[in-house]
Design a protein around this motif. Structure first.
Motif, PDB file in Angstrom:
ATOM      1  N   ASP A   1      34.692  40.150  41.135  1.00 16.11           N
ATOM      2  CA  ASP A   1      34.827  40.041  39.559  1.00 16.11           C
ATOM      3  C   ASP A   1      35.157  38.517  39.522  1.00 16.11           C
ATOM      4  O   ASP A   1      34.746  37.767  38.473  1.00 16.11           O
ATOM      5  N   LEU A   2      36.205  38.085  40.175  1.00 22.04           N
ATOM      6  CA  LEU A   2      36.760  36.412  40.034  1.00 22.04           C
ATOM      7  C   LEU A   2      35.639  35.471  40.209  1.00 22.04           C
ATOM      8  O   LEU A   2      35.630  34.730  39.560  1.00 22.04           O
ATOM      9  N   LEU A   3      35.081  35.794  41.307  1.00 22.46           N
ATOM     10  CA  LEU A   3      33.946  34.750  41.626  1.00 22.46           C
ATOM     11  C   LEU A   3      32.860  35.016  40.643  1.00 22.46           C
ATOM     12  O   LEU A   3      32.504  33.943  40.314  1.00 22.46           O
ATOM     13  N   LYS A   4      32.302  35.702  40.193  1.00 20.79           N
ATOM     14  CA  LYS A   4      31.222  36.293  39.318  1.00 20.79           C
ATOM     15  C   LYS A   4      31.456  35.827  38.005  1.00 20.79           C
ATOM     16  O   LYS A   4      30.788  35.176  37.300  1.00 20.79           O
ATOM     17  N   THR A   5      32.719  36.239  37.449  1.00 17.29           N
ATOM     18  CA  THR A   5      33.019  36.137  35.821  1.00 17.29           C
ATOM     19  C   THR A   5      34.058  35.224  35.651  1.00 17.29           C
ATOM     20  O   THR A   5      34.188  34.592  34.404  1.00 17.29           O
ATOM     21  N   GLY A   6      34.919  34.753  36.877  1.00 17.87           N
ATOM     22  CA  GLY A   6      36.104  33.885  36.520  1.00 17.87           C
ATOM     23  C   GLY A   6      37.323  34.643  35.959  1.00 17.87           C
ATOM     24  O   GLY A   6      38.421  33.915  36.127  1.00 17.87           O
ATOM     25  N   VAL A   7      37.267  35.779  35.897  1.00 20.53           N
ATOM     26  CA  VAL A   7      38.475  36.827  35.548  1.00 20.53           C
ATOM     27  C   VAL A   7      38.421  38.221  36.163  1.00 20.53           C
ATOM     28  O   VAL A   7      37.273  38.667  36.586  1.00 20.53           O
ATOM     29  N   SER A   8      39.518  38.513  36.423  1.00 21.97           N
ATOM     30  CA  SER A   8      39.629  40.011  37.156  1.00 21.97           C
ATOM     31  C   SER A   8      40.764  40.724  36.876  1.00 21.97           C
ATOM     32  O   SER A   8      41.729  39.757  36.149  1.00 21.97           O
TER      33      SER A   8
ATOM     34  N   ARG B   1      43.406  40.860  38.543  1.00 24.90           N
ATOM     35  CA  ARG B   1      44.400  40.216  39.207  1.00 24.90           C
ATOM     36  C   ARG B   1      44.731  38.761  39.172  1.00 24.90           C
ATOM     37  O   ARG B   1      45.692  38.235  39.302  1.00 24.90           O
ATOM     38  N   GLY B   2      43.943  38.285  38.250  1.00 28.96           N
ATOM     39  CA  GLY B   2      43.999  36.893  37.855  1.00 28.96           C
ATOM     40  C   GLY B   2      42.785  36.317  37.203  1.00 28.96           C
ATOM     41  O   GLY B   2      41.718  36.826  37.250  1.00 28.96           O
ATOM     42  N   ALA B   3      42.810  34.818  36.808  1.00 24.88           N
ATOM     43  CA  ALA B   3      41.701  34.069  36.416  1.00 24.88           C
ATOM     44  C   ALA B   3      41.655  32.712  36.978  1.00 24.88           C
ATOM     45  O   ALA B   3      42.654  32.347  37.426  1.00 24.88           O
ATOM     46  N   VAL B   4      40.504  32.403  37.043  1.00 22.15           N
ATOM     47  CA  VAL B   4      40.291  30.817  37.317  1.00 22.15           C
ATOM     48  C   VAL B   4      40.448  29.660  36.347  1.00 22.15           C
ATOM     49  O   VAL B   4      39.915  29.990  35.131  1.00 22.15           O
ATOM     50  N   PHE B   5      40.974  28.680  36.929  1.00 18.12           N
ATOM     51  CA  PHE B   5      41.102  27.483  35.869  1.00 18.12           C
ATOM     52  C   PHE B   5      40.704  26.181  36.586  1.00 18.12           C
ATOM     53  O   PHE B   5      40.708  26.225  37.882  1.00 18.12           O
ATOM     54  N   GLY B   6      40.713  25.182  35.816  1.00 16.02           N
ATOM     55  CA  GLY B   6      40.567  23.817  36.604  1.00 16.02           C
ATOM     56  C   GLY B   6      39.344  23.729  37.115  1.00 16.02           C
ATOM     57  O   GLY B   6      38.291  24.213  36.957  1.00 16.02           O
ATOM     58  N   PRO B   7      39.082  23.113  38.484  1.00 16.13           N
ATOM     59  CA  PRO B   7      38.009  22.853  39.053  1.00 16.13           C
ATOM     60  C   PRO B   7      37.197  24.075  39.593  1.00 16.13           C
ATOM     61  O   PRO B   7      35.998  24.263  39.501  1.00 16.13           O
TER      62      PRO B   7
ATOM     63  N   ASN C   1      29.158  26.552  36.877  1.00 17.35           N
ATOM     64  CA  ASN C   1      27.932  26.471  37.031  1.00 17.35           C
ATOM     65  C   ASN C   1      27.339  26.869  38.200  1.00 17.35           C
ATOM     66  O   ASN C   1      26.095  26.642  38.132  1.00 17.35           O
ATOM     67  N   SER C   2      27.876  27.493  38.967  1.00 16.85           N
ATOM     68  CA  SER C   2      27.371  28.078  40.359  1.00 16.85           C
ATOM     69  C   SER C   2      27.384  29.570  40.497  1.00 16.85           C
ATOM     70  O   SER C   2      26.398  30.162  40.674  1.00 16.85           O
ATOM     71  N   LEU C   3      28.518  30.083  40.655  1.00 22.93           N
ATOM     72  CA  LEU C   3      28.849  31.397  41.148  1.00 22.93           C
ATOM     73  C   LEU C   3      28.396  32.438  40.282  1.00 22.93           C
ATOM     74  O   LEU C   3      27.903  33.456  40.850  1.00 22.93           O
ATOM     75  N   GLN C   4      28.355  32.088  38.872  1.00 16.77           N
ATOM     76  CA  GLN C   4      28.042  33.431  38.016  1.00 16.77           C
ATOM     77  C   GLN C   4      26.489  33.690  38.250  1.00 16.77           C
ATOM     78  O   GLN C   4      25.836  34.629  37.721  1.00 16.77           O
ATOM     79  N   TYR C   5      25.717  32.655  38.620  1.00 18.29           N
ATOM     80  CA  TYR C   5      24.325  32.581  38.943  1.00 18.29           C
ATOM     81  C   TYR C   5      23.952  33.265  40.389  1.00 18.29           C
ATOM     82  O   TYR C   5      22.713  33.663  40.434  1.00 18.29           O
TER      83      TYR C   5
ATOM     84  N   PRO D   1      35.959  30.270  32.960  1.00 10.90           N
ATOM     85  CA  PRO D   1      34.543  29.750  32.594  1.00 10.90           C
ATOM     86  C   PRO D   1      34.089  30.900  31.715  1.00 10.90           C
ATOM     87  O   PRO D   1      34.026  32.107  31.835  1.00 10.90           O
ATOM     88  N   SER D   2      33.099  30.404  31.051  1.00 13.34           N
ATOM     89  CA  SER D   2      32.157  30.996  30.047  1.00 13.34           C
ATOM     90  C   SER D   2      31.017  31.733  30.951  1.00 13.34           C
ATOM     91  O   SER D   2      30.241  30.681  31.489  1.00 13.34           O
ATOM     92  N   THR D   3      30.847  32.583  31.224  1.00 14.75           N
ATOM     93  CA  THR D   3      29.856  33.328  31.934  1.00 14.75           C
ATOM     94  C   THR D   3      29.101  34.583  31.083  1.00 14.75           C
ATOM     95  O   THR D   3      29.696  34.978  30.225  1.00 14.75           O
ATOM     96  N   GLU D   4      28.032  34.990  31.785  1.00 16.95           N
ATOM     97  CA  GLU D   4      27.083  35.964  31.219  1.00 16.95           C
ATOM     98  C   GLU D   4      27.985  37.132  31.002  1.00 16.95           C
ATOM     99  O   GLU D   4      28.055  37.815  30.095  1.00 16.95           O
ATOM    100  N   ALA D   5      28.872  37.612  31.862  1.00 20.15           N
ATOM    101  CA  ALA D   5      29.602  38.758  31.793  1.00 20.15           C
ATOM    102  C   ALA D   5      30.750  38.721  31.138  1.00 20.15           C
ATOM    103  O   ALA D   5      31.557  39.528  30.914  1.00 20.15           O
ATOM    104  N   ASN D   6      31.247  37.404  30.742  1.00 17.60           N
ATOM    105  CA  ASN D   6      32.640  37.065  30.052  1.00 17.60           C
ATOM    106  C   ASN D   6      31.912  35.826  29.101  1.00 17.60           C
ATOM    107  O   ASN D   6      32.757  34.835  29.257  1.00 17.60           O
ATOM    108  N   PRO D   7      31.039  36.143  28.248  1.00 13.20           N
ATOM    109  CA  PRO D   7      30.792  34.715  27.486  1.00 13.20           C
ATOM    110  C   PRO D   7      31.739  34.286  26.359  1.00 13.20           C
ATOM    111  O   PRO D   7      31.655  33.230  26.074  1.00 13.20           O
ATOM    112  N   HIS D   8      32.791  35.177  26.098  1.00 11.25           N
ATOM    113  CA  HIS D   8      33.781  34.503  25.248  1.00 11.25           C
ATOM    114  C   HIS D   8      35.351  34.660  25.798  1.00 11.25           C
ATOM    115  O   HIS D   8      36.142  35.496  25.547  1.00 11.25           O
ATOM    116  N   PRO D   9      35.751  34.005  26.714  1.00  8.68           N
ATOM    117  CA  PRO D   9      36.945  34.041  27.499  1.00  8.68           C
ATOM    118  C   PRO D   9      38.072  33.688  26.776  1.00  8.68           C
ATOM    119  O   PRO D   9      37.953  32.720  25.828  1.00  8.68           O
ATOM    120  N   TYR D  10      39.223  34.339  26.679  1.00  4.90           N
ATOM    121  CA  TYR D  10      40.230  33.781  25.977  1.00  4.90           C
ATOM    122  C   TYR D  10      41.179  32.598  26.601  1.00  4.90           C
ATOM    123  O   TYR D  10      40.849  32.518  28.013  1.00  4.90           O
TER     124      TYR D  10
END
Length: 432
Positions: free
Chosen positions: A258-265, A267-273, A280-284, A377-386
């Motif tokens: 979930d973290l790799l694909k959507t940026g959130v899970s 257990r946490g979320a990704v920020f920065g680089p 740009n990449s992993l969600q695809y 990141p804004s991803t298809e599975a999480n288009p409107h992140p907090y």
């Protein structure tokens, strides 16, 4: 793991990015004006489609496209400790791009780090990882890049300090830090595990950020994947070899995926680089590839930790004062989203209690988040992140140090107090 992940070494991306899915190739003899040609038009169309997926998954666009500029036309400035470098044009333009490159030329760049004319490429182009890419994957990316619109724009010359502008010096660098060779599967592991290893170690070139570099701009191989401060970006890429940071060994595979694909899970979320990498990449990437990466990440063994980044220590007494002050600042500014007990409301608002990224020896990332805020990141599975609002204008250096200290030392977290001086240093650091 990518994008300006890509900044973790000392130089620039000089040719295309990674490949991620094996592709069947019809052979090396079907060439037309240097263009890879499959057996039939349908085969060629399928090859190009595969190559597009691979180029997207390898995040080629992140380094080879200036914001608002022509796709793959290059020109992105990359600040390094050795000067500024500029990414090249990799469109099929005959004059300034790769229009006259053959698939053999392209594979040589990926596999050996040498350009069409045989000159040595700077290691910001991660050929030390891409050497593991299969020939089939390289050919697919090449076919795709040959299909995009040519852009007649010259690549800007690098602006490197002497003696780093002398390419012949790379011979010594390569002797120390480069070992050529495609990925070899481990027969004792599953197909899925090997796929994940191929993506992480080679195609994903995750080690470029998650491994410390030395004064020569080379990776500290004895501490591979053990974390490192990304030069001039002032973000810390956590260790993938330790469960104290981002080893993920005690995560559920689904949470990693979930973290790799959507940026959130949960257990946490990704920020920065890393947020840019996901966007740009992993969600695809396909679910199968994401799960393979998660499977591999769970099994990366413990290794020697990377050299700890500079951590300005505070006295025990001052640390106690910061902790007390930080409790009030947290209650006033943070508890509404992350809860009084630090458990948050995942996945929208990640937990801070028992959060490895909060407790790492380096406090760079939580300090930067408090100062600058950010969004997953804004991803298809999480288009409107907090998002996390910035507090740089609202809190002083001491107040930021206090609230980060409180977060790192509360709810069972085992972090240490941070210094207002470290906050001051990061406040003035560039955001990119």
């Amino acid at each position: 793991m990518k994008r300006k992940s890509l900044f973790a070494l000392s130089a620039v991306v000089v040719v295309a990015a990674a490949a991620l899915v094996p592709v069947l190739w019809s052979g090396g003899d079907n060439l037309h004006n240097g263009t890879a040609m499959a057996a039939t038009p349908a085969d060629q169309a399928a090859l190009i489609k595969k190559g597009e997926y691979l180029a997207r998954a390898g995040d080629c666009i992140a380094c080879h496209t200036v914001r608002g500029g022509k796709q793959f036309a290059g020109g992105l400035p990359m600040a390094t400790p050795f000067g500024t470098m500029f990414t090249p044009n990799i469109t099929p333009d005959d004059q300034y791009g790769i229009g006259k490159w053959t698939q053999d030329d392209f594979y040589r760049a990926m596999h050996t780090g040498r350009s069409k004319d045989g000159s040595l490429l700077y290691p910001g182009f991660p050929f030390t990882s891409y050497t593991k890419v299969t020939r089939a994957d390289s050919d697919a990316i090449y076919a795709y890049l040959r299909s995009v619109t040519p852009v007649n724009v010259a690549s800007r010359p690098h602006e490197l300090k002497f003696p780093f502008n002398q390419r012949n010096m790379l011979i010594g660098w390569r002797t120390l830090f480069f070992r050529e060779g495609e990925y070899k599967a481990d027969p004792t592991k599953s197909v899925e595990w090997n796929r994940g290893a191929y993506l992480i170690e080679g195609l994903g070139h995750c080690g470029m950020c998650h491994t410390s570099i030395n004064a020569m701009g080379g990776p500290v191989n004895s501490a591979a994947f053990a974390g490192g401060l990304i030069p001039l970006q002032n973000w810390y890429a956590p260790s993938l070899t330790s469960n104290k940071e981002a080893g993920l060994g005690d995560w559920e595979t689904k949470d990693i995926a979930d973290l790799l694909k959507t940026g959130v899970s949960n257990r946490g979320a990704v920020f920065g680089p890393m947020a840019e990498v996901v966007h740009n990449s992993l969600q695809y990437m396909s679910d199968e590839d994401i799960n393979a990466m998660a499977t591999y990440l769970k099994t990366i063994p413990q290794k020697s930790e990377a050299p700890e980044p500079l951590q300005l220590e505070t006295s025990e007494k001052f640390g106690g004062e910061l902790l007390k002050q930080g409790q009030k600042i947290y209650a006033d500014n943070c508890a509404k989203c992350h809860a009084e007990n630090g458990l948050g409301m995942p996945p929208s608002f990640p937990p801070l209690a028992n959060n490895q990224s909060i407790q790492m020896p380096s406090a760079v990332n939580p300090i930067r988040m408090v100062l600058n805020g950010g969004y997953p990141p804004s991803t298809e599975a999480n288009p409107h992140p907090y998002g996390m609002p910035p507090f740089a204008q609202a809190l002083s250096n001491t107040e930021v140090a206090a609230v980060v200290t409180y977060i790192r030392m509360s709810w069972g977290n085992h972090g240490t107090a941070v210094s207002p001086q470290q906050v001051s240093d990061l406040r003035s650091a560039p955001l990119d």
